[in-house]
Scaffold this motif. Structure first.
Motif, PDB file in Angstrom:
ATOM      1  N   HIS A  96     -29.744  49.165 -11.575  1.00 20.82           N
ATOM      2  CA  HIS A  96     -30.389  48.641 -12.785  1.00 20.82           C
ATOM      3  C   HIS A  96     -29.890  47.217 -13.012  1.00 20.82           C
ATOM      4  N   MET A  98     -29.146  45.595 -15.629  1.00 23.47           N
ATOM      5  CA  MET A  98     -28.196  45.404 -16.725  1.00 23.47           C
ATOM      6  C   MET A  98     -26.800  45.937 -16.420  1.00 23.47           C
ATOM      7  N   THR A  99     -26.634  46.602 -15.284  1.00 25.32           N
ATOM      8  CA  THR A  99     -25.301  47.072 -14.911  1.00 25.32           C
ATOM      9  C   THR A  99     -24.532  45.936 -14.254  1.00 25.32           C
ATOM     10  N   ARG A 103     -26.123  42.839 -12.079  1.00 26.50           N
ATOM     11  CA  ARG A 103     -25.886  41.420 -12.388  1.00 26.50           C
ATOM     12  C   ARG A 103     -25.256  40.719 -11.197  1.00 26.50           C
TER      13      ARG A 103
END
Length: 118
Positions: A96, A98-99, A103
């Motif tokens: 994901h 946003m993890t 990133r």
């Protein structure tokens, strides 16, 4: 102890030492000030070391995931029923954006990585 817990422990100890250092400054206790200055310096070095280890581990994990031969963006329907997707594709790694791993890898959408096409 894993790196996340160690990072939190060192950070808590550092905050405590800084608080005690400020109290020693208020009292004017020079012996305690020098002691807490050394403690803060040591804990700051340890904190930087743990963060560097965490970054190294994360980049290594990102490299391992990117080395998998097949990857593609997951549809909203696949994201909604992730359990079914993971059962149908053995060895699927979902990242994901946003993890921390997402990133680090610089992805913009939820992406699946696997050894074979899915």
């Amino acid at each position: 102890m894993n790196l996340k817990n160690e990072l939190q422990t060192v950070h808590n100890k550092l905050e405590t030492a800084k608080r005690k250092l400020n109290a020693a400054h208020d009292r004017g206790d020079t012996a305690m000030i020098s002691q807490f200055n050394k403690t803060v310096e040591i804990l700051t070095k340890k904190l930087k070391s743990v963060k560097a280890q965490q970054t190294k581990q994360l980049s290594q994990q990102g490299g391992d995931v990117k080395s998998l031969p097949f990857s593609r963006v997951l549809t909203k329907q696949e994201q909604a029923d992730m359990g079914k997707l993971k059962k149908s594709v053995k060895g699927l790694v979902v990242v994901h954006p946003m993890t921390a791993l997402g990133r680090e890898m610089g992805i913009k959408e939820v992406t699946g990585y696997a050894t074979k096409e899915f």
